[in-house]
Design a protein around this motif. Structure first.
Motif, short mmCIF file in Angstrom:
data_model
loop_
_atom_site.label_atom_id
_atom_site.label_comp_id
_atom_site.label_asym_id
_atom_site.label_seq_id
_atom_site.Cartn_x
_atom_site.Cartn_y
_atom_site.Cartn_z
N GLY A 156 -8.23 8.07 10.03
CA GLY A 156 -7.67 6.78 10.42
C GLY A 156 -6.33 6.95 11.11
N SER A 157 -5.75 5.82 11.48
CA SER A 157 -4.47 5.85 12.19
C SER A 157 -3.77 4.52 12.01
CB SER A 157 -4.70 6.12 13.69
OG SER A 157 -5.53 5.11 14.25
N GLY A 158 -2.48 4.50 12.32
CA GLY A 158 -1.71 3.27 12.23
C GLY A 158 -0.33 3.47 12.82
N GLY A 159 0.34 2.37 13.11
CA GLY A 159 1.67 2.44 13.69
C GLY A 159 2.65 1.55 12.95
N VAL A 160 3.93 1.80 13.18
CA VAL A 160 5.00 0.94 12.67
C VAL A 160 6.06 0.84 13.75
CG1 VAL A 160 6.13 2.89 11.51
CG2 VAL A 160 6.69 0.55 10.83
N CYS A 161 6.52 -0.39 14.00
CA CYS A 161 7.58 -0.60 14.98
C CYS A 161 8.78 -1.22 14.29
CB CYS A 161 7.10 -1.47 16.14
SG CYS A 161 6.54 -3.12 15.67
N PHE A 162 9.94 -1.12 14.92
CA PHE A 162 11.19 -1.55 14.31
C PHE A 162 11.92 -2.53 15.23
CE2 PHE A 162 10.15 2.52 12.47
CZ PHE A 162 10.45 2.34 11.14
N VAL A 163 12.56 -3.51 14.61
CA VAL A 163 13.33 -4.49 15.38
C VAL A 163 14.57 -4.88 14.58
CG1 VAL A 163 12.00 -6.44 14.44
CG2 VAL A 163 13.25 -6.71 16.60
N GLU A 164 15.70 -4.97 15.27
CA GLU A 164 16.93 -5.41 14.63
C GLU A 164 16.92 -6.93 14.49
OE1 GLU A 164 19.32 -3.93 13.22
OE2 GLU A 164 19.19 -1.84 13.89
N THR A 165 17.29 -7.40 13.30
CA THR A 165 17.37 -8.84 13.05
C THR A 165 18.74 -9.18 12.49
OG1 THR A 165 16.69 -8.87 10.72
CG2 THR A 165 14.93 -8.69 12.38
N ALA A 166 18.99 -10.47 12.29
CA ALA A 166 20.27 -10.91 11.73
C ALA A 166 20.43 -10.44 10.28
CB ALA A 166 20.36 -12.42 11.80
N TRP A 167 19.32 -10.07 9.63
CA TRP A 167 19.36 -9.65 8.22
C TRP A 167 19.31 -8.13 8.08
CZ3 TRP A 167 16.39 -13.55 10.24
CH2 TRP A 167 16.78 -14.85 9.89
N GLY A 168 19.18 -7.42 9.19
CA GLY A 168 19.07 -5.97 9.14
C GLY A 168 17.83 -5.50 9.86
N LEU A 169 17.57 -4.19 9.79
CA LEU A 169 16.42 -3.60 10.47
C LEU A 169 15.12 -4.03 9.78
CD1 LEU A 169 15.64 -1.60 12.76
CD2 LEU A 169 15.65 0.19 11.01
N ALA A 170 14.16 -4.47 10.57
CA ALA A 170 12.85 -4.88 10.05
C ALA A 170 11.77 -3.98 10.64
CB ALA A 170 12.56 -6.34 10.40
N ALA A 171 10.75 -3.71 9.85
CA ALA A 171 9.62 -2.87 10.27
C ALA A 171 8.35 -3.72 10.26
CB ALA A 171 9.45 -1.68 9.33
N HIS A 172 7.52 -3.53 11.29
CA HIS A 172 6.24 -4.24 11.34
C HIS A 172 5.11 -3.21 11.39
CE1 HIS A 172 3.40 -7.44 11.96
NE2 HIS A 172 2.92 -6.83 13.02
N LEU A 173 4.21 -3.26 10.42
CA LEU A 173 3.07 -2.36 10.36
C LEU A 173 1.93 -2.96 11.17
CD1 LEU A 173 4.90 -1.64 7.92
CD2 LEU A 173 2.82 -1.16 6.62
N TYR A 174 1.34 -2.16 12.05
CA TYR A 174 0.32 -2.72 12.93
C TYR A 174 -0.64 -1.62 13.40
CZ TYR A 174 2.63 -0.90 17.17
OH TYR A 174 3.15 -0.09 18.15
N ILE A 175 -1.65 -2.03 14.17
CA ILE A 175 -2.68 -1.20 14.81
C ILE A 175 -3.23 -0.13 13.85
CG2 ILE A 175 -1.13 0.51 15.92
CD1 ILE A 175 -3.03 0.14 18.45
N ALA A 176 -3.58 -0.55 12.63
CA ALA A 176 -4.17 0.38 11.66
C ALA A 176 -5.68 0.25 11.66
CB ALA A 176 -3.62 0.10 10.27
N SER A 177 -6.38 1.38 11.67
CA SER A 177 -7.84 1.36 11.62
C SER A 177 -8.35 2.61 10.90
CB SER A 177 -8.44 1.29 13.03
OG SER A 177 -8.24 2.51 13.74
N THR A 178 -9.58 2.52 10.42
CA THR A 178 -10.22 3.63 9.70
C THR A 178 -11.56 3.93 10.33
OG1 THR A 178 -9.19 2.90 7.63
CG2 THR A 178 -11.03 4.43 7.45
N LEU A 179 -11.86 5.20 10.53
CA LEU A 179 -13.17 5.57 11.05
C LEU A 179 -14.24 5.15 10.04
CD1 LEU A 179 -11.17 7.33 12.75
CD2 LEU A 179 -12.98 9.03 12.87
N SER A 180 -15.37 4.71 10.56
CA SER A 180 -16.38 4.07 9.72
C SER A 180 -16.82 4.93 8.54
CB SER A 180 -17.59 3.67 10.56
OG SER A 180 -18.14 4.79 11.22
N GLU A 181 -16.95 6.25 8.75
CA GLU A 181 -17.45 7.11 7.69
C GLU A 181 -16.47 7.31 6.54
OE1 GLU A 181 -16.36 9.95 11.17
OE2 GLU A 181 -16.97 7.86 10.87
#
Length: 239
Positions: A156-181
């Protein structure tokens, strides 16, 4: 690819064959309204490419946004839940024996793993679309990619991106997938847990993840301590 500013959000236009996944509006109406003539123009741009205009709307849109769209015949076409958690309270979480999560800089391997993982879902069968989504993730300077292996095999695979906000650094988990088997063996849970740990190590104070209500990604988010923050609605141009 074209990205247009619209009502405080962005309207993305790519290959029409990719459908709404890469051709829609997000982030609009949070801080500003829009004139009917501006919406006319955007509709004409999308319709001219054979696309119906679609909006993903946060629940905090300005008053009148929903009535504007529904009054023009826009119809409810889906929901998306955003889950979040405070990373300052992150514990060690679950363990996933036999599953190894590694950070990767191998663009070809990540693209292949991501496309094959999503390819088993009937709603996302277009390989060109899936590979484009992976390449877009790789092109983001704020994003880090991971691979999951089960007993040494790519799973499988997945990503995480980061963005600065007024409350501090935030992380967003995205584009995660698993091979069918490898589905049903904890791969997604392990990817969520490792990306949360990685985000905390990077100094992020908040993590989020978006999923369709009641699907596997939503259940994995809740198991990892993320809780429902808000629900977006998708409204699609009628006709």
């Amino acid at each position: 690819m074209r990205v247009l500013d619209f009502a405080g959000g962005v309207a993305a236009l790519m290959n029409p064959a990719f459908g709404r996944k890469l051709n829609h509006v997000t982030g609009a109406f949070l801080s500003s309204g829009v004139q009917a003539s501006e919406l006319d123009e955007l509709e004409a741009t999308f319709n001219g490419r054979g696309l119906r205009l679609e909006f993903d709307l946060c629940p905090h849109v300005t008053p009148g946004a929903l009535s504007l769209l529904t009054g023009r015949g826009y119809q409810l076409s889906g929901f998306k839940n955003t889950y979040a958690r405070d990373l300052r309270e992150l514990d060690d979480g679950d363990t996933f024996p036999g599953i190894e999560i590694v950070q990767t800089g191998d663009a070809a391997q990540f693209t292949d793993a991501s496309a094959r993982g999503f390819g088993g879902h009937t709603a996302l069968m277009d390989t060109a679309l899936l590979e484009t989504l992976a390449r877009l993730a790789l092109a983001r300077p704020d994003s880090v990619q991971f691979l999951a292996c089960v007993d040494g095999e790519l799973a499988g695979s997945g990503g995480v991106c980061f963005v600065e906000t007024a409350w501090g650094l935030a992380a967003h988990l995205y584009i995660a997938s698993t091979l069918s088997e490898f589905r049903g063996r904890g791969v997604q849970g392990a990817l969520v847990q490792e990306r949360l740990r990685f985000a905390r190590q990077r100094g992020a104070v908040l993590a989020s993840l978006t999923a369709r209500p009641l699907n596997v990604s939503a259940r994995n988010a809740e198991r990892a301590g993320l809780r429902l923050a808000h629900t977006k609605v998708s409204l699609t141009q009628g006709g």
